[in-house]
Design a protein around this motif. Structure first.
Motif, PDB file in Angstrom:
ATOM      1  N   LEU A 105      51.000  11.908  37.703  1.00 40.62           N
ATOM      2  CA  LEU A 105      51.713  12.529  36.593  1.00 40.62           C
ATOM      3  C   LEU A 105      51.464  11.743  35.315  1.00 40.62           C
ATOM      4  O   LEU A 105      51.356  10.525  35.334  1.00 40.62           O
ATOM      5  CB  LEU A 105      53.208  12.591  36.897  1.00 40.62           C
ATOM      6  CG  LEU A 105      53.591  13.416  38.119  1.00 40.62           C
ATOM      7  CD1 LEU A 105      55.098  13.404  38.312  1.00 40.62           C
ATOM      8  CD2 LEU A 105      53.085  14.840  38.012  1.00 40.62           C
ATOM      9  N   GLY A 106      51.380  12.443  34.213  1.00 42.18           N
ATOM     10  CA  GLY A 106      51.180  11.815  32.915  1.00 42.18           C
ATOM     11  C   GLY A 106      50.431  12.763  31.996  1.00 42.18           C
ATOM     12  O   GLY A 106      49.708  13.650  32.445  1.00 42.18           O
ATOM     13  N   GLY A 107      50.636  12.586  30.707  1.00 43.01           N
ATOM     14  CA  GLY A 107      49.990  13.466  29.741  1.00 43.01           C
ATOM     15  C   GLY A 107      50.421  14.900  29.959  1.00 43.01           C
ATOM     16  O   GLY A 107      51.600  15.200  30.087  1.00 43.01           O
ATOM     17  N   ALA A 108      49.451  15.793  30.056  1.00 40.19           N
ATOM     18  CA  ALA A 108      49.745  17.211  30.238  1.00 40.19           C
ATOM     19  C   ALA A 108      50.146  17.559  31.675  1.00 40.19           C
ATOM     20  O   ALA A 108      50.683  18.634  31.915  1.00 40.19           O
ATOM     21  CB  ALA A 108      48.525  18.046  29.837  1.00 40.19           C
ATOM     22  N   VAL A 109      49.907  16.659  32.609  1.00 40.12           N
ATOM     23  CA  VAL A 109      50.267  16.915  34.003  1.00 40.12           C
ATOM     24  C   VAL A 109      51.706  16.441  34.211  1.00 40.12           C
ATOM     25  O   VAL A 109      51.963  15.249  34.380  1.00 40.12           O
ATOM     26  CB  VAL A 109      49.300  16.212  34.981  1.00 40.12           C
ATOM     27  CG1 VAL A 109      49.690  16.521  36.427  1.00 40.12           C
ATOM     28  CG2 VAL A 109      47.872  16.637  34.719  1.00 40.12           C
ATOM     29  N   THR A 110      52.625  17.383  34.185  1.00 38.96           N
ATOM     30  CA  THR A 110      54.044  17.048  34.257  1.00 38.96           C
ATOM     31  C   THR A 110      54.668  17.353  35.609  1.00 38.96           C
ATOM     32  O   THR A 110      55.806  16.984  35.858  1.00 38.96           O
ATOM     33  CB  THR A 110      54.836  17.806  33.167  1.00 38.96           C
ATOM     34  OG1 THR A 110      54.630  19.206  33.362  1.00 38.96           O
ATOM     35  CG2 THR A 110      54.355  17.405  31.778  1.00 38.96           C
ATOM     36  N   MET A 111      53.920  18.046  36.465  1.00 39.70           N
ATOM     37  CA  MET A 111      54.425  18.320  37.810  1.00 39.70           C
ATOM     38  C   MET A 111      53.252  18.363  38.783  1.00 39.70           C
ATOM     39  O   MET A 111      52.118  18.613  38.396  1.00 39.70           O
ATOM     40  CB  MET A 111      55.213  19.628  37.858  1.00 39.70           C
ATOM     41  CG  MET A 111      54.423  20.844  37.445  1.00 39.70           C
ATOM     42  SD  MET A 111      55.390  22.353  37.228  1.00 39.70           S
ATOM     43  CE  MET A 111      56.307  22.451  38.711  1.00 39.70           C
ATOM     44  N   ARG A 112      53.565  18.092  40.035  1.00 39.07           N
ATOM     45  CA  ARG A 112      52.543  18.111  41.076  1.00 39.07           C
ATOM     46  C   ARG A 112      52.372  19.529  41.619  1.00 39.07           C
ATOM     47  O   ARG A 112      53.287  20.341  41.518  1.00 39.07           O
ATOM     48  CB  ARG A 112      52.934  17.158  42.193  1.00 39.07           C
ATOM     49  CG  ARG A 112      53.001  15.716  41.726  1.00 39.07           C
ATOM     50  CD  ARG A 112      53.253  14.796  42.906  1.00 39.07           C
ATOM     51  NE  ARG A 112      53.474  13.433  42.451  1.00 39.07           N
ATOM     52  CZ  ARG A 112      52.516  12.559  42.206  1.00 39.07           C
ATOM     53  NH1 ARG A 112      51.265  12.914  42.354  1.00 39.07           N
ATOM     54  NH2 ARG A 112      52.791  11.344  41.807  1.00 39.07           N
ATOM     55  N   PRO A 113      51.220  19.818  42.215  1.00 38.12           N
ATOM     56  CA  PRO A 113      51.016  21.142  42.817  1.00 38.12           C
ATOM     57  C   PRO A 113      52.015  21.382  43.943  1.00 38.12           C
ATOM     58  O   PRO A 113      52.424  20.444  44.644  1.00 38.12           O
ATOM     59  CB  PRO A 113      49.596  21.069  43.383  1.00 38.12           C
ATOM     60  CG  PRO A 113      48.965  19.886  42.763  1.00 38.12           C
ATOM     61  CD  PRO A 113      50.055  18.953  42.359  1.00 38.12           C
ATOM     62  N   SER A 114      52.377  22.620  44.143  1.00 37.10           N
ATOM     63  CA  SER A 114      53.243  22.994  45.261  1.00 37.10           C
ATOM     64  C   SER A 114      52.453  22.888  46.564  1.00 37.10           C
ATOM     65  O   SER A 114      51.217  22.802  46.559  1.00 37.10           O
ATOM     66  CB  SER A 114      53.744  24.424  45.070  1.00 37.10           C
ATOM     67  OG  SER A 114      52.661  25.337  45.194  1.00 37.10           O
ATOM     68  N   GLN A 115      53.158  22.944  47.669  1.00 34.84           N
ATOM     69  CA  GLN A 115      52.500  22.944  48.973  1.00 34.84           C
ATOM     70  C   GLN A 115      51.556  24.146  49.077  1.00 34.84           C
ATOM     71  O   GLN A 115      50.439  24.013  49.562  1.00 34.84           O
ATOM     72  CB  GLN A 115      53.534  22.972  50.108  1.00 34.84           C
ATOM     73  CG  GLN A 115      52.941  22.969  51.493  1.00 34.84           C
ATOM     74  CD  GLN A 115      52.219  21.689  51.865  1.00 34.84           C
ATOM     75  OE1 GLN A 115      52.446  20.631  51.271  1.00 34.84           O
ATOM     76  NE2 GLN A 115      51.343  21.766  52.852  1.00 34.84           N
ATOM     77  N   ALA A 116      51.991  25.290  48.597  1.00 40.30           N
ATOM     78  CA  ALA A 116      51.149  26.495  48.651  1.00 40.30           C
ATOM     79  C   ALA A 116      49.873  26.310  47.828  1.00 40.30           C
ATOM     80  O   ALA A 116      48.788  26.728  48.252  1.00 40.30           O
ATOM     81  CB  ALA A 116      51.926  27.714  48.162  1.00 40.30           C
ATOM     82  N   GLU A 117      49.988  25.679  46.663  1.00 36.62           N
ATOM     83  CA  GLU A 117      48.797  25.432  45.842  1.00 36.62           C
ATOM     84  C   GLU A 117      47.858  24.454  46.538  1.00 36.62           C
ATOM     85  O   GLU A 117      46.634  24.623  46.490  1.00 36.62           O
ATOM     86  CB  GLU A 117      49.196  24.876  44.481  1.00 36.62           C
ATOM     87  CG  GLU A 117      49.842  25.885  43.567  1.00 36.62           C
ATOM     88  CD  GLU A 117      50.375  25.266  42.302  1.00 36.62           C
ATOM     89  OE1 GLU A 117      49.997  25.756  41.209  1.00 36.62           O
ATOM     90  OE2 GLU A 117      51.157  24.282  42.382  1.00 36.62           O
ATOM     91  N   ARG A 118      48.410  23.428  47.186  1.00 34.44           N
ATOM     92  CA  ARG A 118      47.568  22.473  47.914  1.00 34.44           C
ATOM     93  C   ARG A 118      46.857  23.155  49.083  1.00 34.44           C
ATOM     94  O   ARG A 118      45.691  22.884  49.365  1.00 34.44           O
ATOM     95  CB  ARG A 118      48.397  21.285  48.398  1.00 34.44           C
ATOM     96  CG  ARG A 118      48.841  20.364  47.278  1.00 34.44           C
ATOM     97  CD  ARG A 118      49.585  19.151  47.814  1.00 34.44           C
ATOM     98  NE  ARG A 118      50.180  18.368  46.759  1.00 34.44           N
ATOM     99  CZ  ARG A 118      49.542  17.494  45.982  1.00 34.44           C
ATOM    100  NH1 ARG A 118      48.254  17.283  46.153  1.00 34.44           N
ATOM    101  NH2 ARG A 118      50.186  16.816  45.054  1.00 34.44           N
TER     102      ARG A 118
END
Length: 131
Positions: A105-118
């Motif tokens: 996380l940092g910069g424009a990445v404010t959340m992690r991918p969901s399990q479905a996205e992974r």
């Protein structure tokens, strides 16, 4: 008798704990396969996923790579094919593993991918590699 098996029991518990941590946070092949119908493609999934979660650090155009290796760029489908196994090992999910060490996380990445996205990333990478 408890003393006799104490060391073996400690070893077993530590080994089990490490196996659970590895299974939950990743670092291995996911076992994902390309779905036979409506498989994810670069245009339908890969490009957007990489743009959302990866390219701020993993792009030839990145202003701040945040320590990402200079040879790890995910700008094109050819780049993703070249690094598919490495991406799988840190960010994808499937029936055999869920890898969550990226993105940071940092910069424009404010959340992690969901399990479905992974899971969809795992499928996309499998399709990309012909699996």
């Amino acid at each position: 008798m408890a003393r006799r098996y104490g060391g073996a029991m400690k070893f077993l518990l530590v080994s089990l704990g490490l196996a659970l941590i590895t299974a939950c946070s990743g670092g291995g092949a996911t076992g994902a396969t390309c779905p036979p119908t409506d498989p994810p493609t670069f245009d339908s999934f890969g490009d957007t996923f990489m743009g959302t979660y990866c390219r701020e650090c993993h792009s030839t155009n990145s202003a701040n790579r945040r320590g990402a290796p200079g040879n790890q760029n995910y700008d094109t489908e050819a780049d993703l094919l070249k690094h598919a196994a490495a991406i799988e090992d840190v960010a994808a999910a499937g029936p055999d593993a869920t890898n969550t060490s990226m993105p940071e996380l940092g910069g424009a990445v404010t959340m992690r991918p969901s399990q479905a996205e992974r899971e969809q990333l795992g499928e996309y990478l499998a399709c990309l590699q012909g699996n």
